[in-house]
Structure formats: C-alpha cells, structure tokens
Design a protein around this motif. Structure first.
Motif, short mmCIF file in Angstrom:
data_model
loop_
_atom_site.label_atom_id
_atom_site.label_comp_id
_atom_site.label_asym_id
_atom_site.label_seq_id
_atom_site.Cartn_x
_atom_site.Cartn_y
_atom_site.Cartn_z
N LYS A 151 4.38 14.73 4.58
CA LYS A 151 3.65 13.55 4.12
C LYS A 151 4.66 12.48 3.69
CE LYS A 151 0.94 15.76 0.93
NZ LYS A 151 -0.30 16.01 0.15
N TYR A 152 4.18 11.26 3.49
CA TYR A 152 5.01 10.17 2.96
C TYR A 152 6.29 9.98 3.77
CZ TYR A 152 1.98 11.84 -0.75
OH TYR A 152 0.90 12.31 -1.45
N VAL A 153 6.17 10.00 5.11
CA VAL A 153 7.36 9.88 5.96
C VAL A 153 7.92 8.45 5.86
CG1 VAL A 153 8.22 9.95 8.33
CG2 VAL A 153 6.55 11.65 7.55
N MET A 154 9.18 8.36 5.43
CA MET A 154 9.83 7.06 5.24
C MET A 154 10.83 6.78 6.36
SD MET A 154 8.73 5.80 2.29
CE MET A 154 7.09 6.47 2.49
N ALA A 199 9.77 3.00 -6.26
CA ALA A 199 9.74 2.27 -5.00
C ALA A 199 8.47 2.62 -4.23
CB ALA A 199 10.99 2.62 -4.17
N TYR A 200 8.14 3.93 -4.16
CA TYR A 200 6.95 4.33 -3.41
C TYR A 200 5.70 3.75 -4.07
CZ TYR A 200 3.14 6.84 -1.32
OH TYR A 200 1.95 7.11 -0.67
N GLN A 201 5.65 3.85 -5.40
CA GLN A 201 4.43 3.40 -6.09
C GLN A 201 4.23 1.90 -5.93
OE1 GLN A 201 3.98 5.20 -9.94
NE2 GLN A 201 4.16 7.26 -9.08
N ALA A 202 5.37 1.16 -5.86
CA ALA A 202 5.25 -0.29 -5.63
C ALA A 202 4.69 -0.54 -4.22
CB ALA A 202 6.61 -0.96 -5.79
N HIS A 203 5.20 0.21 -3.23
CA HIS A 203 4.67 0.08 -1.87
C HIS A 203 3.19 0.43 -1.82
CE1 HIS A 203 8.14 -1.06 0.40
NE2 HIS A 203 8.85 0.02 0.08
N ALA A 204 2.81 1.51 -2.50
CA ALA A 204 1.40 1.94 -2.47
C ALA A 204 0.53 0.85 -3.10
CB ALA A 204 1.24 3.26 -3.21
N ALA A 205 1.01 0.26 -4.20
CA ALA A 205 0.23 -0.79 -4.87
C ALA A 205 0.06 -1.99 -3.95
CB ALA A 205 0.92 -1.19 -6.17
N ALA A 206 1.08 -2.27 -3.12
CA ALA A 206 1.02 -3.41 -2.19
C ALA A 206 0.41 -2.99 -0.85
CB ALA A 206 2.42 -3.97 -1.99
N ARG A 207 -0.20 -1.82 -0.80
CA ARG A 207 -0.79 -1.29 0.43
C ARG A 207 0.20 -1.28 1.58
NH1 ARG A 207 -7.03 -2.02 0.70
NH2 ARG A 207 -7.52 -1.75 -1.48
N PHE A 208 1.45 -1.01 1.25
CA PHE A 208 2.54 -0.83 2.22
C PHE A 208 2.78 -2.08 3.08
CE2 PHE A 208 0.55 3.23 1.24
CZ PHE A 208 1.64 3.90 0.70
N ALA A 209 2.47 -3.26 2.53
CA ALA A 209 2.61 -4.51 3.29
C ALA A 209 4.07 -4.79 3.63
CB ALA A 209 2.02 -5.66 2.49
N ASP A 210 4.99 -4.51 2.71
CA ASP A 210 6.42 -4.78 2.95
C ASP A 210 7.20 -3.52 3.31
OD1 ASP A 210 5.96 -7.44 2.23
OD2 ASP A 210 6.11 -6.89 0.10
N TRP A 211 6.48 -2.44 3.50
CA TRP A 211 7.12 -1.16 3.80
C TRP A 211 7.54 -1.11 5.26
CZ3 TRP A 211 5.45 2.46 7.33
CH2 TRP A 211 6.07 3.72 7.27
N ARG A 212 8.67 -0.44 5.54
CA ARG A 212 9.11 -0.28 6.93
C ARG A 212 9.46 1.20 7.18
NH1 ARG A 212 7.42 -4.58 6.71
NH2 ARG A 212 8.27 -6.58 7.38
#
Lengths: 253, 273
Positions: free
Chosen positions: A219-222, A83-96
């Motif tokens: 780091k990586y605070v979700m 999940a994190y790596q997908a967010h990183a690949a998308a530059r956190f565009a859909d991350w909340r």
C-alpha cells in the motif's frame, strides 16, 4: 527418530512432560542449520511452481455478485509521516509517483497522469497469509505500461515498491521479479470497488500482484525502483515482512 | 516371502515376513511428515482460527467453526454450539491461543516459521507418497494386501469385523497374515482419500496454483471451503493416528512394532475354543 518423536509426543501428552519436548523442539527449530534446510524447501517450492504452472496464467476474476460485502483493512491504515498526511489532506494533488533505478527515462507521474493512462479493472481474491480471503474490485495502471514508459534496462531483475508507511520506523517495502511485474493483472491500483482508493486500503496507489499473498500487495506506493539485486534494499530479503519476520519472499503459496 | 515355503498354512506362533521394505520406509517417512504437518498446521491455523465456506471469508463473515477466548474462558464454536475448552483450546496456561504451544511447531506464535516447516514437510508427504502409490500398484501391494475383496465388503462380513473389533477379538493364526477389512478400509481411506485431499486442498489455498489450475477452486467450492476441508481432513487424520496407535497397543505393541521396523511378524496364537 520418528519412533522417538511419536512416542515422546504421546508420552508427553499423557505424562505432562511437554516442557521437555517443547524446549527440545524449539532448540532444533531455531538452529541455523535447520533453518537452512527448511529454506531449501522454499526454493524448491518456487521452482516447482514456476515449472508446472503457466507463468502468464491469470488469477481467477470474479463477478460483482461474488464480492465480499465488507473488505477489511489490514496492516497500516494511516501512514504516520507528516509528508504523507499533507499529501492525503491535499488529495494527492501535488504528489508524484517516482519511477527510477535501472531505467532509461526516470519518471515522475502525478495521480492525474496515472489515471489518464489506460486502466485495467479486475475483481480478484485477496488472500492474507493468516488464512482469510476477501474479494474486491481493483482499478489501476498496468505496471507493464509504467515500466515501458520508463524503459527498463536489461540488467534489471526485480521491481521494488517503496511505501509511505512504516512499522516502528522501518519503512514498508516489497519486491517482485519481472515475471510478476509484467503480468497483465499486476497493476498499480488507484481505484477500489468503483471508488477512489481509500487511505485505509493504500491511497494513492496500491500494488496488486494477484498470484501472491496479501503482504506483497504493498500500500501507499511512493516509488517504483528497478534493481538488479535485492541485497542492498532494506535488510536484503526483499520486503518488510521478509526482513523483519522471515516471511517467504515467494508468496504465491 | 521367499524364505517361506508356501505349501503350509501358517499357524499361531509362526514368524512371518509381513511388511516389505518400501512399506516400512514409507510408513515412517510419512509418519514423520504427517506429524510435523499437523503440528505446524495447527500453528498456521492459530493465525486466523476461524473457518468459512465459499470463495471468501474474513472477520466480517460468520465462521462455521472458530476457536477463541473471551479472556477468561476458551471455547470451540461449531455453528450454534459453543463448547467450553479452557485449558485445552482457546485459552491454556494463561495464553490466548487456539491450539496450545504443546502441540504446535514452533511452540510460540510464529506464522512465518510454521509455514516454512509446513511447506518443507509437504514435499516429504508428496514425493514419497507418489513413489509409494507407484510401487504399490506395480508390486500389487495395493491390489493384493490393501484392496478389500468383494467377499469382505458384504454387509455380513463387515458387521462381523465391527463386532470382532468391539470385542477386541483380533485375528489369529493364518487369518492374521492379512489385514482385516476395517483395517484395509482405513488404510485405503488414508492413502487414497485423506492424504490426496490434504494435498489438493493445500494447493487450492495457494494463489499461484489457483491461477494456473483454477479447476481446483471449482472442485472444492472456493479457497475458504478448501481451507475448511483441509482442516476437517487434518482432524480425521489425527483421529486415524489415535485409533491406529490404540490398535497397535491392543494388538501387541512389541510384535506390531517389530513388524513395521523389521518386517517380521509373529502370528498371534489361536484362541482356545
């Protein structure tokens, strides 16, 4: 007792009876009673520090010329989860960022929203518990603003930071009390050294709590959770290193 | 002292009350604290056995001192000088460790536990230390017994004391009632120099204290400089302990130990002329 210790120390250095001393010392050191007594020192240190120092004192901020030429990374540098790596690949565009727990209005904030909010920039020193220091420039959202947006309930006593990275399956997390949570230099940093925070340093968000040691700088605070007790989080000691290796929760010394 | 008539000069062989109770109590508490602090401090050092000057310093900077191992040989590097230390520092008993398990608390690598020991015993250093300072000035122990007199500080008398020490000719009779000048200077140096510097440089390494008392950073030139000074003063303290114990052995260990445990000291007999 002292006499014995000193004589035994000197004697064992000379006579090579060190093994006896070692096993004796380590047996004493490992006993739960001794650990309890030593733990009293930790509580005393925290209370004394809070007593004699100004709770709102700011950590020193440095000039750009004082910054470390290279700011080394430490701990995890790439969370393993898909999940994190997908967010990183998308530059956190859909991350909340989730903000919940003992709050009136739980929040889900996108990185764009967070970056549109007021930001604080500070050049501060990062101190690893191991002894090294590095000076870097951090830009981010003051945690107070995020907490105010969510409306922290009076029953909350701590703020917990749930992270995307893990060590052997144990998720990283950290916690601070409200004194540090509302401190003006406590920020959720999305920028470092005038660039967007890199994955190695904790993208998309890294906690900066400038009066404490490096392992508190999660780091990586979700997710940011307001709680009344740390007992139900992880193994109950308030952080990954606190749980797994008995590091001190109060890491301002 | 009250039990002694004061009108007669003491001679060799007399038993005198030399160390008062606060001196003895503080000596032993402090000895315990300092030894645990040195041993746990060496374990803490092992977590990052490199020292720097300035505000920052990490793996990308060049340390002025480091203890390490290349896998086969242990070494101590100070500036450009590399000293092989295999078997003692860097690499001992097949383990890569700056300071060997024999001298660290805990003996195995455990930074969290070493910090717990260090900060507990730091309280045992600071609180009795401050009380001892207070008592020392009020009771005039510092002014009367520890402070060197102007006469003692003259180059000639200092040099005389150096020569006496080199020849192991320690004071006898009435003269042995007081500390000699090198002894006074070393005690004053530890009590009012090394120990407070250890405490202040230790506090300077605390990010919380730095925020409240930023003048500490200016006093020592940064957190990494404070860490270096902390280490140098620890080494000097260790050196003091070695010399101190050596002097106890040379001056008569039974008599010296009796005096620091019970307070009573037998003045050494005058040498035959």
């Amino acid at each position: 007792m002292t006499l014995l210790t000193r004589r035994r120390l000197i004697g064992s250095l000379g006579a090579g009876a060190g093994g006896l001393l070692l096993s004796g010392c380590d047996r004493i050191a490992a006993s739960p009673k001794v650990q309890d007594v030593l733990g009293l020192g930790e509580g005393l240190t925290m209370r004394a520090q809070r007593l004699v120092t100004d709770r709102t004192a700011l950590a020193r901020e440095f000039a750009a010329s004082d910054m470390s030429p290279v700011f080394r990374t430490n701990g995890n540098t790439m969370p393993a989860s898909d999940a994190y790596q997908a967010h990183a690949a998308a530059r956190f565009a859909d991350w909340r960022l989730e903000l919940d727990g003992l709050v009136r209005r739980p929040q889900k904030l996108s990185l764009a929203q967070i970056r549109a909010m007021p930001a604080r920039t500070q050049i501060t020193r990062h101190d690893c518990v191991e002894g090294w220091s590095a000076i870097g420039k951090w830009t981010g959202l003051p945690l107070k603003l995020a907490l105010d947006a969510a409306g922290v309930l009076p029953s909350a006593r701590y703020v917990v930071f749930h992270c995307a990275d893990d060590f052997d399956g144990a998720p990283y997390y950290e916690s601070i009390d409200l004194i540090d949570a509302y401190h003006p230099q406590t920020i959720l940093a999305w920028g470092m050294n005038d660039q967007l925070l890199s994955v190695g340093h904790g993208a998309p968000l890294r906690l900066r709590v400038e009066r404490q040691l490096g392992y508190k700088q999660a780091k990586y605070v979700m997710r940011v959770e307001a709680v009344d007790s740390l007992a139900r989080i992880g193994a109950g000691k308030g952080g990954y290193w606190e749980d797994s290796a008995d590091y001190q929760w109060f890491a301002a010394i | 002292m009250a039990t002694q008539p004061i009108d007669r000069l003491r001679v060799g062989g007399d038993l005198i009350y030399r160390q008062r109770r606060p001196v003895r109590a503080w000596h032993w508490l402090n000895a315990l604290a300092v030894i645990v602090l040195l041993m746990s401090g060496m374990m803490i050092f092992n977590a990052h056995p490199h020292l720097y000057w300035g505000q920052y310093g990490a793996n990308h900077e060049t340390p002025w001192l480091e203890i390490g191992s290349d896998g086969e040989r242990g070494y101590l590097r100070v500036g450009p000088v590399t000293i092989p230390t295999t078997g003692v520092l860097g690499l001992a008993g097949g383990e890569e460790r700056a300071f060997p398990p024999l001298v660290t608390i805990p003996s195995g690598y455990n930074l969290a536990a070493a910090r717990q020991w260090h900060f507990f015993f730091a309280w045992l250093l600071v609180v009795p230390g401050l009380l001892f300072w207070l008592w020392g000035f009020i009771s005039r122990h510092v002014q009367r017994d520890l402070a060197p007199t102007a006469e003692e500080l003259r180059p000639r008398s200092l040099w005389q004391d150096v020569k006496d020490h080199a020849r192991l000719r320690f004071h006898t009779g009435e003269a042995a009632r007081r500390y000699n000048v090198l002894q006074k200077l070393s005690y004053v140096g530890v009590i009012f120099g090394l120990l407070p510097i250890m405490v202040l440089t230790g506090l300077t390494m605390s990010p919380g204290i730095d925020a409240a008392w930023p003048w500490l950073l200016d006093l020592f030139g940064g957190r990494q400089s404070a860490r270096s000074i902390h280490f140098i003063c620890a080494a000097l303290l260790a050196g003091f302990i070695v010399v101190h114990l050596l002097m106890v052995l040379l001056a008569g260990p039974i008599n010296e130990l009796r005096s620091i445990i019970t307070g009573w000291y037998r003045l050494p007999k005058e040498r035959d002329q």
